[in-house]
Design an enzyme around this catalytic site. Structure first.
Site, short mmCIF file in Angstrom:
data_model
loop_
_atom_site.label_atom_id
_atom_site.label_comp_id
_atom_site.label_asym_id
_atom_site.label_seq_id
_atom_site.Cartn_x
_atom_site.Cartn_y
_atom_site.Cartn_z
N ASP A 31 0.86 -1.18 0.00
CA ASP A 31 0.00 0.00 0.00
C ASP A 31 0.90 1.24 0.00
O ASP A 31 1.89 1.30 0.72
CB ASP A 31 -0.89 -0.01 1.25
CG ASP A 31 -2.01 1.01 1.18
OD1 ASP A 31 -3.18 0.60 1.23
OD2 ASP A 31 -1.72 2.22 1.08
N ASN A 88 -12.60 -2.66 2.39
CA ASN A 88 -13.35 -1.45 2.66
C ASN A 88 -14.35 -1.29 1.50
O ASN A 88 -13.94 -1.29 0.35
CB ASN A 88 -12.43 -0.23 2.73
CG ASN A 88 -11.47 -0.30 3.90
OD1 ASN A 88 -11.82 -0.82 4.96
ND2 ASN A 88 -10.26 0.19 3.72
N HIS A 101 -10.04 -4.55 -3.83
CA HIS A 101 -8.76 -4.96 -3.25
C HIS A 101 -8.94 -5.38 -1.81
O HIS A 101 -9.83 -4.89 -1.10
CB HIS A 101 -7.71 -3.84 -3.36
CG HIS A 101 -8.12 -2.53 -2.76
ND1 HIS A 101 -9.03 -1.67 -3.35
CD2 HIS A 101 -7.73 -1.92 -1.61
CE1 HIS A 101 -9.17 -0.59 -2.59
NE2 HIS A 101 -8.40 -0.72 -1.53
N HIS A 103 -7.02 -5.66 1.82
CA HIS A 103 -5.88 -5.21 2.61
C HIS A 103 -5.39 -6.35 3.50
O HIS A 103 -6.20 -7.02 4.14
CB HIS A 103 -6.29 -4.06 3.55
CG HIS A 103 -6.69 -2.80 2.85
ND1 HIS A 103 -5.85 -1.73 2.71
CD2 HIS A 103 -7.86 -2.44 2.25
CE1 HIS A 103 -6.47 -0.75 2.07
NE2 HIS A 103 -7.70 -1.16 1.77
#
Ligand SMILES: [Zn+2]
Length: 118
Positions: A31, A88, A101, A103
């Site tokens: 990230d 998210n 995506h 995390h």
């Protein structure tokens, strides 16, 4: 593929990002704004806007993402110490890039852990 999508650009090699792992289904990279000592993104090559936009045909892709997260967690040394896997979904939950995506966050010292990844 969406022309203006940052993750599609990374996947096409138009932006500098070092892939920690890649195969025909997905890529894994760090990230750009890490929220933890280890903060990786597992990103499908196919452009899917968010979890809300998943279709029946995407089910194997999601399975691959989670399986790969497990493998990469071991590879970067957080499998035993612990890590979070977070999607998210939409702006209200902190989604910033509208390309699906997952995390992978971890690497905290001791038993402390961050409340939530962004
Ligand atoms: Zn995209």
């Amino acid at each position: 593929m969406e022309r203006d999508c940052i993750f599609c650009q990374i996947i096409r090699g138009e932006r500098g990002a070092e892939f920690i792992y890649q195969d025909e289904t997905l890529v894994v990279f760090e990230d750009a704004y890490p929220q933890a000592p280890i903060h990786l993104l597992i990103v499908p090559r196919k452009h899917v806007r968010s979890t809300n936009d998943l279709t029946e045909e995407d089910r194997p892709v999601v399975s691959e993402m989670i399986y790969r997260a497990k493998e990469v967690a071991r590879q970067v040394g957080v499998a035993a110490s612990g890590y979070k896997l977070v999607f998210n979904v939409e702006r209200g939950a902190g989604q910033v890039i509208f390309h699906l995506h997952l995390h992978l966050v971890g690497g905290w010292s001791g038993n402390r852990h961050a409340p939530t990844a962004t």
